[in-house]
Design an enzyme around this catalytic site. Structure first.
Site, short mmCIF file in Angstrom:
data_model
loop_
_atom_site.label_atom_id
_atom_site.label_comp_id
_atom_site.label_asym_id
_atom_site.label_seq_id
_atom_site.Cartn_x
_atom_site.Cartn_y
_atom_site.Cartn_z
N GLY A 58 -4.14 12.75 -19.56
CA GLY A 58 -4.82 12.49 -19.72
C GLY A 58 -5.05 11.74 -20.80
O GLY A 58 -6.29 11.07 -20.94
N PRO B 13 1.31 13.03 -16.49
CA PRO B 13 0.65 11.41 -17.31
C PRO B 13 0.69 9.96 -15.99
O PRO B 13 1.02 10.35 -15.36
CB PRO B 13 1.18 11.06 -18.04
CG PRO B 13 3.41 11.22 -18.15
CD PRO B 13 2.23 12.89 -16.92
N CYS C 19 -21.36 -9.33 -3.73
CA CYS C 19 -22.80 -9.50 -2.97
C CYS C 19 -23.53 -8.38 -3.93
O CYS C 19 -23.99 -7.43 -3.48
CB CYS C 19 -22.93 -9.29 -2.04
SG CYS C 19 -22.69 -10.98 -1.12
N TYR D 2 -5.43 3.15 -11.58
CA TYR D 2 -6.85 3.01 -10.90
C TYR D 2 -7.74 2.03 -10.72
O TYR D 2 -8.61 1.84 -10.88
CB TYR D 2 -8.02 4.09 -11.45
CG TYR D 2 -7.52 5.50 -11.78
CD1 TYR D 2 -7.22 6.23 -11.14
CD2 TYR D 2 -7.14 6.22 -13.71
CE1 TYR D 2 -6.49 8.44 -11.74
CE2 TYR D 2 -6.30 7.42 -13.77
CZ TYR D 2 -5.83 8.28 -12.49
OH TYR D 2 -5.32 9.34 -12.58
N1 LLP Z 1 -2.95 15.34 -13.31
C1 LLP Z 1 -4.32 15.53 -12.57
C2 LLP Z 1 -4.41 17.11 -12.07
C3 LLP Z 1 -5.82 14.56 -12.43
O1 LLP Z 1 -6.85 14.95 -11.65
C4 LLP Z 1 -4.98 13.45 -12.69
C5 LLP Z 1 -6.20 12.30 -12.91
C6 LLP Z 1 -4.05 12.80 -13.53
C7 LLP Z 1 -2.81 14.70 -13.64
C8 LLP Z 1 -3.69 12.15 -14.25
O2 LLP Z 1 -4.68 11.91 -15.48
P1 LLP Z 1 -3.98 10.85 -16.23
O3 LLP Z 1 -2.92 11.33 -18.12
O4 LLP Z 1 -4.42 9.50 -15.95
O5 LLP Z 1 -5.84 10.74 -16.96
N2 LLP Z 1 -10.54 6.97 -11.55
C9 LLP Z 1 -10.73 7.59 -12.87
C10 LLP Z 1 -9.54 8.47 -13.50
C11 LLP Z 1 -9.38 9.66 -12.61
C12 LLP Z 1 -8.43 10.80 -13.06
C13 LLP Z 1 -8.41 11.85 -11.60
N3 LLP Z 1 -7.39 12.70 -12.48
C14 LLP Z 1 -10.83 6.09 -13.49
O6 LLP Z 1 -10.27 5.16 -13.20
O7 LLP Z 1 -10.78 6.18 -14.88
#
Ligand code: LLP
Length: 466
Positions: free
Chosen positions: A275, A318, A388, A417
């Protein structure tokens, strides 16, 4: 040439120590590590001129810098070696960008993979990722998805009662497969400051077991020898700049590890999700990968020490911070519309279908004009997509050099993403992607064609009137 107020603030970057000692400009910090301005005043990434890439591969085009991606993988891996005294494993959250090349690169750096569906799992397996380093997530996994993971000896991160009971039954029905490796995901009850759609750690979340259920979960699992519980998992959300919630998570997980022990279950692994946020704009100020790893490691060590628990193998997941900054999207500038006294729209040849984040989360992005990098910033414009839909705006009220149709606009920080959430809205074919490294550009995702759009379409015969 006036370089004092250039389009991106990038100076030419010969590798001399005097140029390196100059302060880095805000936009330079948002570009991949190999970004330079070449003698044609064009942006180069991975030794490839972006305008040449667009000539060759068309636009919109995702341009993924291999060096930046590999560097982030190594930073995570090495930081855990430095700051965590026990064993550790970094797992890439492949929902950020899952395709054969990305899965392959990340796993070649020694990372594991978190997959969130059968499709992501299938891609990871086809990319050659070791199944024992693949972890299947999801709050509503199908029996087919669970079976694919079990048959390939991947670990399943169990999210809820239905899944737990289904797995217990599959284990009984198929004793020949041996014990099924599982981790249990729980809702940690930690709130953090990020967009509500990407918060996952608070109690009102659809993910993971409610803390009130955990004791019963431990009792249930302790009676199922066909399930091999190795660890606990929690994830608090995404694009988070604070460190404290990540430290707190160590406490929460260690406490549950202790409670599992009280129920006779020996937990040897903790997965803290990830996150960690990245910089999308000059004002974003996230912690570095190293600071994040240090905080998480110290948090887990302290939490285990105070409870006299042995150090677990520490997993992290990550996504964004691994891949977000290693990619840019190149677009071709088209139509311009000026609404007197209100705004000027500059339209590009993509938009919410290749980057749905602005319309979904009001996410902010920054851009440069890749074919005139040192042109001065001249006007405030709003960069509009071609869909559109009025909300299809990538960047609102943004200072750019004067642009004309045919210019190449590069939006930065599009590695996470973007492709993974891309759509065919308005039946736009999905964009292609190239991997760039040391002057070589390899196509890793082919641009879709109109034929591709029709591939799954069927026209029932009775509708065809002759
Ligand atoms: N682990 C789990 C269980 C998760 O659900 C996620 C992200 C991660 C790890 C990785 O998180 P990160 O390091 O990428 O923050 N579509 C959204 C983000 C959704 C994140 C979903 N889960 C966006 O475009 O901001």
């Amino acid at each position: 040439m006036n370089l004092t107020e250039p389009n991106c603030g990038l100076k030419y970057l010969p590798s001399t120590s005097s140029s390196q000692s100059k302060p880095r400009s805000p936009n330079q910090e948002l570009l991949p590590l190999t970004a330079k301005v070449n003698s044609r005043d064009c942006l180069e990434i991975g030794g490839c001129d972006i305008t040449t890439l667009v000539e060759k591969f068309g636009s919109p085009l995702y341009v993924l810098d291999e060096f930046t991606l590999r560097t982030a993988c190594r930073q995570f891996r090495d930081a855990f070696k430095t700051y965590y005294p026990g064993e550790s494993q970094v797992i890439y959250a492949s929902k950020a960008w899952n395709c054969l090349a990305v899965c392959h690169i990340v796993s070649s750096e020694g990372l594991g993979l978190d997959v969130a569906s059968g499709g992501e799992l299938y891609t990871a397996l086809k990319a050659g990722v070791s199944p024992e380093k693949i972890y299947l997530h999801g709050n509503n996994k199908s029996v087919g998805e669970l079976s694919l993971a079990i048959e390939n000896n991947c670990t399943i991160i169990v999210d809820n009662w239905l899944e737990l009971k289904t797995l217990a039954q599959i284990g009984l029905d198929r004793p020949e497969t041996g014990p099924i490796s599982i981790m249990v995901r729980l809702t940690p009850g930690i709130e953090c400051h990020t967009h509500e759609y990407i918060r996952t750690g608070h109690i009102d979340s659809k993910f993971g077991f409610d803390p009130n259920d955990m004791d019963e979960v431990f009792i249930f699992i302790s009676k199922q020898p066909q399930l091999n519980l190795t660890g606990l998992h929690a994830h608090i959300g995404s694009q988070i700049f604070e460190l404290q919630p990540h430290r707190d998570l160590g406490e929460v997980l260690a406490e549950w590890m202790k409670k599992a022990g009280d129920r006779g279950l020996k937990i040897t692994e903790l997965n803290v999700g990830c996150g960690l946020g990245i910089r999308y704009t000059e004002t974003d100020d996230p912690p570095s990968i190293e600071e994040w790893v240090k905080t998480v490691s110290e948090g887990v060590v302290a939490a285990c020490k105070s409870r006299q628990l042995p150090l677990p193998k520490l997993f992290s997941e990550p996504g964004r911070s691994l891949i977000g900054s290693s990619c840019v999207t190149a677009y071709t500038v088209g139509n311009r519309k000026t609404v007197p006294d209100i705004r000027t729209y500059v339209a590009i040849d993509g938009g919410m279908s290749d980057n749905p984040r602005p319309i979904t989360y009001e996410s902010l992005y920054r851009a440069v004009v890749a074919n005139r990098m040192s042109d001065p910033l001249k006007e405030k414009v709003t960069i509009a997509g071609k869909h559109c839909e009025s909300g299809d705006v990538l960047i609102k009220d943004y200072q750019l050099p004067e642009t004309t149709p045919g210019d190449i606009l590069v939006v930065m920080g599009t590695g996470a993403y973007n492709y993974s959430m891309a759509s065919n809205y308005n039946r736009l074919p999905r964009s292609g992607a190239v991997l760039v490294s040391e002057g070589e550009a390899n196509l890793i995702l082919q641009r879709e064609t109109y034929e591709d759009l029709l591939r799954q379409d069927l026209l029932p015969e009775r509708l065809v009137i002759d």
